[in-house]
Motif scaffolding. Structure first.
Motif, short mmCIF file in Angstrom:
data_model
loop_
_atom_site.label_atom_id
_atom_site.label_comp_id
_atom_site.label_asym_id
_atom_site.label_seq_id
_atom_site.Cartn_x
_atom_site.Cartn_y
_atom_site.Cartn_z
N GLY A 196 -40.57 -6.36 12.89
CA GLY A 196 -41.02 -7.25 12.03
C GLY A 196 -40.12 -7.53 10.77
N LEU A 197 -39.04 -6.92 10.73
CA LEU A 197 -38.01 -6.82 9.88
C LEU A 197 -36.82 -7.16 10.51
N ASP A 198 -35.89 -7.75 9.72
CA ASP A 198 -34.41 -7.82 10.24
C ASP A 198 -33.33 -6.89 9.71
N GLU A 199 -32.65 -6.35 10.19
CA GLU A 199 -31.72 -5.66 9.77
C GLU A 199 -30.91 -5.90 8.24
N GLY A 200 -31.02 -5.16 7.39
CA GLY A 200 -30.59 -5.60 5.98
C GLY A 200 -31.34 -6.03 4.85
N GLU A 201 -32.67 -6.35 5.54
CA GLU A 201 -33.60 -6.92 4.39
C GLU A 201 -33.94 -5.79 3.68
N GLU A 202 -34.15 -6.21 2.35
CA GLU A 202 -34.51 -4.97 1.27
C GLU A 202 -35.92 -4.91 1.18
N VAL A 203 -36.32 -3.62 1.12
CA VAL A 203 -37.65 -3.38 0.72
C VAL A 203 -37.96 -2.33 -0.33
N SER A 252 -37.33 15.33 21.76
CA SER A 252 -37.31 14.01 22.20
C SER A 252 -37.70 13.73 23.55
N LEU A 253 -38.57 12.80 23.63
CA LEU A 253 -39.02 12.72 25.23
C LEU A 253 -38.29 11.18 25.57
N LYS A 254 -37.99 10.55 24.42
CA LYS A 254 -37.35 9.04 24.99
C LYS A 254 -36.49 8.62 23.78
N GLU A 255 -35.42 8.17 23.99
CA GLU A 255 -34.28 7.69 23.26
C GLU A 255 -34.69 6.20 22.96
N VAL A 256 -34.72 5.54 21.81
CA VAL A 256 -34.75 4.03 21.79
C VAL A 256 -33.55 3.70 21.01
N LYS A 257 -32.75 2.63 21.20
CA LYS A 257 -31.86 2.20 20.63
C LYS A 257 -32.11 0.81 19.93
N ASP A 258 -31.34 0.57 18.90
CA ASP A 258 -31.41 -0.66 18.13
C ASP A 258 -32.78 -0.95 17.79
N VAL A 259 -33.21 -0.05 16.91
CA VAL A 259 -34.79 -0.35 16.18
C VAL A 259 -34.36 0.00 14.80
N LEU A 260 -35.27 -0.53 13.89
CA LEU A 260 -35.22 -0.25 12.53
C LEU A 260 -36.13 0.84 12.32
N SER A 261 -35.68 1.86 11.40
CA SER A 261 -36.99 2.82 10.74
C SER A 261 -36.68 2.68 9.33
N LYS A 270 -45.12 -4.14 11.89
CA LYS A 270 -45.78 -3.32 13.03
C LYS A 270 -45.20 -2.19 13.36
N VAL A 271 -46.08 -0.89 13.11
CA VAL A 271 -45.16 0.31 13.44
C VAL A 271 -45.30 0.73 14.75
N LYS A 272 -44.08 1.04 15.24
CA LYS A 272 -44.27 1.53 16.78
C LYS A 272 -44.22 2.95 17.14
N PHE A 273 -43.54 3.73 16.13
CA PHE A 273 -43.51 5.05 16.23
C PHE A 273 -43.54 6.05 14.99
N LEU A 313 -43.40 -4.14 1.17
CA LEU A 313 -43.10 -5.20 -0.07
C LEU A 313 -41.51 -5.30 -0.24
N GLU A 314 -41.17 -6.60 -0.35
CA GLU A 314 -39.89 -7.13 -0.56
C GLU A 314 -39.90 -7.98 -1.80
N PRO A 315 -38.57 -7.76 -2.35
CA PRO A 315 -38.31 -8.54 -3.81
C PRO A 315 -38.30 -9.93 -3.26
N SER A 316 -38.74 -10.78 -4.08
CA SER A 316 -38.81 -12.44 -3.97
C SER A 316 -37.40 -12.71 -4.05
#
Length: 86
Positions: free
Chosen positions: A62-69, A8-17, A49-52, A34-37
């Motif tokens: 581009g997603l909020d925490e708790g969104e279903e995919v 690990s070269l860098k630690e990132v906090k508060d991101v969604l994976s 957007k894929v960051k890492f 793809l999300e459910p309607s």
């Protein structure tokens, strides 16, 4: 001999994976999920957007925490009819 090392070269906090099996890429290189309607009966595309990337989990914007995919199902696309079983 063989060794595999993850550094690990860098630690990132508060991101969604997400699992990479939940992320699609269109012919123009745009990543999306793809999300459910709202009624849960249709798959709906949402661009992200894929960051890492690592082996299995990718950090995304581009997603909020708790969104279903929806996780990968062969042949599913925007507008496909779905049935969610919990």
């Amino acid at each position: 001999m063989f060794a595999q090392v993850d550094i690990s070269l860098k630690e990132v906090k508060d991101v969604l994976s997400l699992s990479k099996t939940s992320i699609y890429e269109d012919e123009n290189g745009v990543n999306y999920v793809l999300e459910p309607s709202e009624d849960g009966k249709t798959a709906v595309r949402k661009d992200i957007k894929v960051k890492f990337k690592n082996n299995n989990n990718w950090q995304v914007e581009g997603l909020d925490e708790g969104e279903e995919v929806l996780q990968f199902v062969y042949g599913i696309k925007d507008g496909s009819k779905i049935e969610i079983q919990k």
